[in-house]
Design a protein around this motif. Structure first.
Motif, PDB file in Angstrom:
ATOM      1  N   SER A 166      -2.731   1.019  -3.965  1.00  0.00           N
ATOM      2  CA  SER A 166      -1.999  -0.226  -3.749  1.00  0.00           C
ATOM      3  C   SER A 166      -1.396  -0.680  -5.067  1.00  0.00           C
ATOM      4  O   SER A 166      -1.815  -0.244  -6.152  1.00  0.00           O
ATOM      5  CB  SER A 166      -2.921  -1.298  -3.165  1.00  0.00           C
ATOM      6  OG  SER A 166      -3.955  -1.562  -4.067  1.00  0.00           O
TER       7      SER A 166
ATOM      8  N   GLU B 280      -7.169   3.685  -3.956  1.00  0.00           N
ATOM      9  CA  GLU B 280      -8.026   3.123  -2.907  1.00  0.00           C
ATOM     10  C   GLU B 280      -8.983   4.152  -2.318  1.00  0.00           C
ATOM     11  O   GLU B 280      -9.799   3.825  -1.481  1.00  0.00           O
ATOM     12  CB  GLU B 280      -7.156   2.546  -1.767  1.00  0.00           C
ATOM     13  CG  GLU B 280      -6.149   1.489  -2.203  1.00  0.00           C
ATOM     14  CD  GLU B 280      -6.803   0.150  -2.539  1.00  0.00           C
ATOM     15  OE1 GLU B 280      -8.025   0.024  -2.342  1.00  0.00           O
ATOM     16  OE2 GLU B 280      -6.079  -0.745  -3.010  1.00  0.00           O
TER      17      GLU B 280
ATOM     18  N   ARG C  71      -3.579   0.721  -8.164  1.00  0.00           N
ATOM     19  CA  ARG C  71      -5.016   0.765  -7.862  1.00  0.00           C
ATOM     20  C   ARG C  71      -5.257   1.844  -6.815  1.00  0.00           C
ATOM     21  O   ARG C  71      -4.690   1.788  -5.723  1.00  0.00           O
ATOM     22  CB  ARG C  71      -5.495  -0.577  -7.335  1.00  0.00           C
ATOM     23  CG  ARG C  71      -7.020  -0.596  -7.273  1.00  0.00           C
ATOM     24  CD  ARG C  71      -7.558  -1.957  -7.083  1.00  0.00           C
ATOM     25  NE  ARG C  71      -7.562  -2.267  -5.659  1.00  0.00           N
ATOM     26  CZ  ARG C  71      -7.712  -3.475  -5.143  1.00  0.00           C
ATOM     27  NH1 ARG C  71      -7.836  -4.510  -5.938  1.00  0.00           N
ATOM     28  NH2 ARG C  71      -7.731  -3.670  -3.852  1.00  0.00           N
TER      29      ARG C  71
ATOM     30  N   GLY D 264       0.835  -1.192   0.000  1.00  0.00           N
ATOM     31  CA  GLY D 264       0.000   0.000   0.000  1.00  0.00           C
ATOM     32  C   GLY D 264       0.875   1.249   0.000  1.00  0.00           C
ATOM     33  O   GLY D 264       1.990   1.237   0.508  1.00  0.00           O
TER      34      GLY D 264
END
Ligand code: AMP
Ligand code: MG
Length: 356
Positions: free
Chosen positions: A230, A333, A331, A218
């Motif tokens: 992440s 979050e 990605r 993360g």
């Protein structure tokens, strides 16, 4: 009878094979070094090898942290004392190599990464951890008296000696942790370990995989709990982040932190955090510091000059700026406005003296 014996033998072989192919549980090592707790996770590593790793990395990281901390009584601190008094010092090979790479990184970054901010770091009190959180920022005249920061390029290096303007104090706090992580990974490889992650307070390098899965990490939220993004870390990749949430203090509603803009002598103003993904941890470490100082307008040219292609910068408005190479695989979050994607970095011309 012979058939029964043969059957028992096969059963034993089968049992042994099953035992051997049982995946080893991951081994977790914790090593206090460089002002943090270095977490190491090893897969497919028998306990004896893990113990060896604990001993060797423990020694390596402790010694490295002591040697390369600018302020104690280690090798760099002693070199600095000599340099600042006489402008000259003898230099063992390994020190010339490391300081030489730091100088190269400084040149490529247009001086945004500049280890000669040492005297400013001390004036701000960021050299001693933790800094007194209630102490005011230094007086503006005291800061101005340390400007201009000496140029790393004014340092002359050969294999055995170093010459620098008097008063030079080299602080490798923006780069040495990366070097240490690179050395730790090399040591694990020497031990025959192929699947590992070395994580020094969120700055890391991974090799192989986490068992049957890839390593996944993360990226810390600079203004809150948890992760903003992440990422799956590939074999032999490093992820380093520079953030204004580290060694930070608020004075009269103004945030001050430890990444200094060599042009002003004050903490760089326009960035919250920068994450760089690269194969070399040392390079990623110095690049993250440099891009943090370059800020949301100028980081792409510094990234191009340093040859780093995967970058996330979060600016002081909380906006995300990313290279297309990183955007493709990261990605997000948290909910936020669409990130600003830099499709192509500019031609890799050196951003001459951007930060000096
Ligand atoms: P990092 O967390 O890797 O960005 O490193 C920050 C540390 O590098 C600080 O604590 C200082 O010791 C040092 N530093 C601060 N500003 C700079 C700069 N502009 N260039 C190089 N090193 C710096
Ligand atoms: Mg750094």
């Amino acid at each position: 009878m012979q058939q029964v014996r043969r059957g028992v033998c096969w059963l034993l072989v089968l049992l042994l094979m099953t035992a051997c192919s049982q995946p080893q549980p991951p081994r977790h090592l914790q090593i206090p070094a460089m002002g943090t707790l270095v977490d190491v996770v090893l897969y497919d590593t028998p306990p004896t090898q893990a113990k060896q790793a604990q001993v060797r990395l423990g020694r390596l990281l402790f010694d490295f942290g002591h040697d390369w901390w600018a302020w104690g009584d280690g090798r760099l601190a002693r070199l600095n004392q000599q340099l600042s008094q006489t402008g000259h010092a003898e230099l063992p090979d390994d020190m010339a190599d490391l300081i030489g790479e730091a100088r190269q990184l400084s040149r490529l970054s247009g001086g945004c990464f500049n280890p000669t901010v040492g005297p400013l770091v001390r004036l701000w009190g960021f050299h001693s951890a933790p800094r007194d959180p209630h102490a005011p920022p230094p007086d503006a005249h005291a800061i101005a008296a340390l400007l201009p920061v000496p140029d790393m390029q004014a340092i002359q290096l050969d294999r055995h000696s170093i010459n620098a303007p008097r008063g030079t104090w080299i602080d490798l706090g923006g780069y040495a942790k990366g070097r240490a992580v690179d050395l730790a990974i090399a040591e694990l490889r020497r031990l025959g370990i192929r699947n590992a992650i070395v994580n020094a307070g969120g700055d890391l390098r991974a090799i192989g995989s986490a068992g049957s899965r890839p390593w996944r990490i993360g990226i810390r939220n600079p203004r809150g709990e948890g992760a903003v993004a992440s990422l799956t870390v590939k074999d032999n990749e490093s992820v380093f982040t520079s953030g204004d949430y580290e060694r930070t203090f608020i004075y009269h509603d103004q945030r001050y932190h430890h990444i200094l803009d060599p042009r002003t002598g004050y903490p760089a103003q326009s960035t919250e955090s920068v994450t760089v993904v690269d194969t070399r941890a040392a390079w990623a470490d110095a690049a993250a510091t440099a891009l943090f100082v370059a800020g949301p307008e100028q980081w792409p040219q510094v990234a191009a000059a340093l040859g780093v292609k995967q970058v996330l910068l979060i600016d002081r408005q909380g906006r995300f700026h990313m290279t297309a190479d990183l955007a493709r695989r990261i990605r997000l979050e948290t909910a936020q406005p669409p990130p600003i994607i830099i499709q192509a970095l500019p031609a890799a011309a050196q951003p001459s003296n951007l930060c000096s």
